[in-house]
Design a protein around this motif. Structure first.
Motif, PDB file in Angstrom:
ATOM      1  N   LEU A 136     -27.639  -4.929  63.584  1.00 26.82           N
ATOM      2  CA  LEU A 136     -27.823  -6.308  63.152  1.00 26.82           C
ATOM      3  C   LEU A 136     -29.119  -6.886  63.727  1.00 26.82           C
ATOM      4  O   LEU A 136     -29.902  -7.515  63.012  1.00 26.82           O
ATOM      5  CB  LEU A 136     -26.628  -7.149  63.609  1.00 26.82           C
ATOM      6  N   ASN A 195     -32.163  -4.983  62.020  1.00 27.01           N
ATOM      7  CA  ASN A 195     -32.184  -4.827  60.565  1.00 27.01           C
ATOM      8  C   ASN A 195     -32.115  -3.360  60.152  1.00 27.01           C
ATOM      9  O   ASN A 195     -32.913  -2.866  59.348  1.00 27.01           O
ATOM     10  CB  ASN A 195     -33.445  -5.474  59.978  1.00 27.01           C
ATOM     11  N   PHE A 235     -29.286  -1.849  58.848  1.00 31.33           N
ATOM     12  CA  PHE A 235     -28.249  -1.539  57.865  1.00 31.33           C
ATOM     13  C   PHE A 235     -28.891  -1.000  56.590  1.00 31.33           C
ATOM     14  O   PHE A 235     -29.936  -1.487  56.146  1.00 31.33           O
ATOM     15  CB  PHE A 235     -27.421  -2.789  57.534  1.00 31.33           C
ATOM     16  N   SER A 239     -27.533  -1.192  53.635  1.00 30.51           N
ATOM     17  CA  SER A 239     -27.227  -2.080  52.515  1.00 30.51           C
ATOM     18  C   SER A 239     -26.335  -3.215  52.995  1.00 30.51           C
ATOM     19  O   SER A 239     -25.750  -3.150  54.080  1.00 30.51           O
ATOM     20  CB  SER A 239     -26.498  -1.310  51.403  1.00 30.51           C
ATOM     21  N   ARG A 240     -26.233  -4.244  52.187  1.00 36.96           N
ATOM     22  CA  ARG A 240     -25.321  -5.348  52.501  1.00 36.96           C
ATOM     23  C   ARG A 240     -23.873  -4.852  52.485  1.00 36.96           C
ATOM     24  O   ARG A 240     -23.024  -5.347  53.242  1.00 36.96           O
ATOM     25  CB  ARG A 240     -25.516  -6.489  51.501  1.00 36.96           C
ATOM     26  N   GLU A 241     -23.598  -3.865  51.650  1.00 34.67           N
ATOM     27  CA  GLU A 241     -22.237  -3.313  51.596  1.00 34.67           C
ATOM     28  C   GLU A 241     -21.871  -2.647  52.924  1.00 34.67           C
ATOM     29  O   GLU A 241     -20.763  -2.829  53.437  1.00 34.67           O
ATOM     30  CB  GLU A 241     -22.129  -2.300  50.456  1.00 34.67           C
ATOM     31  N   GLN A 242     -22.798  -1.881  53.494  1.00 33.76           N
ATOM     32  CA  GLN A 242     -22.539  -1.241  54.781  1.00 33.76           C
ATOM     33  C   GLN A 242     -22.278  -2.297  55.857  1.00 33.76           C
ATOM     34  O   GLN A 242     -21.372  -2.157  56.686  1.00 33.76           O
ATOM     35  CB  GLN A 242     -23.718  -0.357  55.191  1.00 33.76           C
ATOM     36  N   PHE A 243     -23.074  -3.363  55.846  1.00 31.62           N
ATOM     37  CA  PHE A 243     -22.870  -4.466  56.788  1.00 31.62           C
ATOM     38  C   PHE A 243     -21.473  -5.062  56.626  1.00 31.62           C
ATOM     39  O   PHE A 243     -20.746  -5.260  57.604  1.00 31.62           O
ATOM     40  CB  PHE A 243     -23.944  -5.534  56.555  1.00 31.62           C
ATOM     41  N   ALA A 244     -21.076  -5.332  55.371  1.00 29.96           N
ATOM     42  CA  ALA A 244     -19.782  -5.957  55.117  1.00 29.96           C
ATOM     43  C   ALA A 244     -18.625  -5.057  55.557  1.00 29.96           C
ATOM     44  O   ALA A 244     -17.619  -5.542  56.107  1.00 29.96           O
ATOM     45  CB  ALA A 244     -19.655  -6.292  53.628  1.00 29.96           C
ATOM     46  N   ASP A 281     -28.834 -16.419  56.717  1.00 32.63           N
ATOM     47  CA  ASP A 281     -28.177 -15.211  56.230  1.00 32.63           C
ATOM     48  C   ASP A 281     -28.019 -14.265  57.412  1.00 32.63           C
ATOM     49  O   ASP A 281     -28.985 -14.057  58.159  1.00 32.63           O
ATOM     50  CB  ASP A 281     -29.045 -14.569  55.137  1.00 32.63           C
ATOM     51  N   LEU A 336     -28.076 -11.166  57.564  1.00 33.96           N
ATOM     52  CA  LEU A 336     -29.014 -10.056  57.505  1.00 33.96           C
ATOM     53  C   LEU A 336     -30.446 -10.494  57.817  1.00 33.96           C
ATOM     54  O   LEU A 336     -31.359  -9.664  57.831  1.00 33.96           O
ATOM     55  CB  LEU A 336     -28.950  -9.369  56.137  1.00 33.96           C
ATOM     56  N   LYS A 337     -30.644 -11.781  58.088  1.00 34.62           N
ATOM     57  CA  LYS A 337     -31.942 -12.277  58.550  1.00 34.62           C
ATOM     58  C   LYS A 337     -31.945 -12.514  60.051  1.00 34.62           C
ATOM     59  O   LYS A 337     -32.947 -12.961  60.619  1.00 34.62           O
ATOM     60  CB  LYS A 337     -32.302 -13.577  57.825  1.00 34.62           C
TER      61      LYS A 337
END
Length: 539
Positions: free
Chosen positions: A154, A157, A159, A161-166, A278, A280-281
């Motif tokens: 995190l 940065n 990750f 993808s956003r899916e992997q993060f979720a 966000d 992811l930011k």
């Protein structure tokens, strides 16, 4: 020494328990204190104590919920001693159902009763560690390392993808549904730590970090992450940008600086990044915080990034350019990629000798990645830098580009040598932890993509690694485990066939029966009939 965490929302109780008996005589070190169950759970993930003494009735998360969360997520260790102000049978019953060692009434607690309870806990701890089941499980599950890896990804940065993060947020049961985040980077400074024993140093820094964590959360909700023994990061979060109270964050940080200095005679230096909308930011805010941190000192311990006016300072080294190579090297123990990537980074620094601050910042980021992503990282890095007076922490004393690149070359050569020798062991370690994860989540709908995301691996790499190590494919392993669990549910717990199918995540009872017959050679109905004296069909 065995680590003990004390959890109670009354500071006097914490102090009383700390001073009631001589913990060192029992081979125990108090690694920290917490004032509620949620803070305690974070510390358990971070410091892995073997023993926890906790109150039952506390805000945010009570003691019983804490015990249950640890049993569900971590396993049989830590062992718990439970405190309460009330003699209530229902609480006793619940506590015992979670395998707590003892149940102690606060008003009746004295040194003898506490010591006896602790000695019982130590006896059970030894029995547990000697048990075949514990050895087979490889000891304490590494949920702590999953959390560490998540926050390092995190902050940097990393990750895919956003899916992997979720998926990782869901698996770690974290909340990133907010619309405003702000990151900080800090260091705990002590003039006397070098003169203390290793255990006393750990106690000083862990106690300081726990106080920082508690003070921060009084002003604004946050996650506080230990990067190494003296460095930490924090991520504050707010429901919306409009409700973000940046002043409260700054006040909390300033108050933490004063309180930690008063209590532990250490001082903090902290950089604060900008607010982002966000999760992811967050890495952008964190990189700003690291740059601001470089300007902090004892006279000006807290520096927001917004105060930086020098454009050259804002030109930070962007480690995300190398993120794919670094994560592949650390996660897959690929020494060729590691050597090539770190060489490229050092050559970049040598060709830009004026970028000293960026070079130190990048080297520290690489250090934190290694500490978080490699199993047994602390011991590995101590071995690599054994000739340095400060060990791997010598990077904090580097005064030139040349010293930074020398440090990076030592890290590169040492890691490549050790990882090459231990590559098979490390790969077995990954597979073993994936297997533990599957076993602990066997009633979930498990897919290769989801499990790979939890461990930060590519699905193709995990699939190939799993098949090579286990001689069977990933999906086949899950199927066998699910059917094994199904057999126990059908016979021992008297579930109906459709109930088992639903509980184990099969799309239908028909599909479950089909898979069951393929694995066992008989249908679930025939299996029940052949294993019961008086068959009854439980559709």
């Amino acid at each position: 020494m065995i680590k003990l965490l004390i959890v109670d929302d009354e500071p006097l109780v914490q102090i009383g328990i700390k001073s009631m008996i001589n913990w060192a005589e029992l081979g125990i070190e108090v690694c920290g204190t917490a004032m509620n169950g949620q803070a305690a759970l974070d510390m358990i993930r971070e410091y892995a104590p073997e023993l926890v003494i906790t109150d039952i009735k506390m805000p945010i998360m009570n003691g019983l919920d804490l015990v249950k969360a640890c049993r569900d997520e971590i396993g049989p260790i830590p062992l718990f001693l439970v405190l309460t102000s009330y003699e209530e049978f229902e609480l006793v019953r619940k506590a015992l159902s979670y395998q707590v060692v003892d149940y102690l009434v606060k008003l009746e607690l004295d040194p003898d009763s506490l010591r006896q309870a602790v000695e019982r806990a130590l006896e059970r701890l030894n029995q547990l560690k000697e048990s075949a089941a514990y050895r087979q499980a490889g000891g304490r599950p590494l949920l702590q390392s999953y959390s560490d890896k998540f926050f390092m990804r995190l902050l940097h940065n990393l990750f895919d993808s956003r899916e992997q993060f979720a998926i990782q947020v869901r698996d770690l049961r974290l909340d990133f549904s907010h619309q405003c985040y702000l990151a900080c980077h800090g260091e705990i400074h002590s003039g006397v730590a070098a003169q203390l024993s290793r255990e006393k140093q750990m106690n000083l820094y862990s106690s300081s970090l726990q106080m920082i964590r508690e003070i921060f959360n009084k002003y604004a909700p946050s996650y506080v992450i230990s990067l190494d023994k003296i460095h930490f990061a924090a991520v504050f979060h707010f429901p919306t940008m409009e409700k973000a109270d940046i002043t409260a964050v700054q006040n909390g940080i300033s108050n933490a600086c004063s309180m930690v200095h008063n209590y532990f005679n250490v001082w903090l230096s902290i950089g604060i990044g900008s607010a982002v909308d966000d999760p992811l930011k967050i890495s952008g805010s964190y990189q700003e915080a690291r740059q601001a941190f470089n300007l902090a000192d004892q006279e000006n311990p807290v520096v927001p990034f917004s105060r930086i006016t020098d454009d050259t300072m804002k030109n930070a080294f962007n480690i995300t350019v190398f993120k794919n190579s670094l994560t592949q090297a650390f996660e897959e123990f690929d020494t060729d990629v590691l050597y090539r990537t770190l060489t490229e980074i050092t050559e970049l620094f040598i060709s830009n000798p004026q970028k000293y601050l960026q070079a130190v910042d990048a080297a520290c980021n690489i250090l934190y990645l290694a500490l978080s992503l490699l199993p047994g990282s602390e011991e590995t890095l101590e071995e690599i830098f054994s000739a340095y007076p400060d060990g791997y922490r010598s990077i904090y004393r580097a005064a030139s580009i040349m010293e930074v690149t020398q440090w990076l070359n030592t890290l590169r050569d040492g890691l490549c040598s050790i990882l090459k020798n231990k590559r098979k062991t490390y790969k077995d370690h990954v597979v073993s932890n994936v297997q533990k994860y599957i076993d602990n989540h066997i009633e979930d709908r498990l897919t290769l993509n989801d499990v790979a995301a939890v461990f930060g691996l590519t699905p193709n790499y995990l699939s190939a690694l799993f098949k090579k190590s286990c001689s069977i494919g990933f999906t086949e392993y899950i199927t066998q485990k699910k059917i094994s669990r199904a057999k126990a549910l059908l016979l021992e717990q008297d579930y109906k066939i459709y109930e088992v199918a639903d509980r184990l995540g099969f799309e239908s009872a028909f599909y479950f029966s089909k898979v069951f017959k393929k694995v066992e050679g008989v249908s679930p109905r025939d299996y029940i009939q052949s294993h019961t004296a008086a068959p009854s069909y439980r559709e």
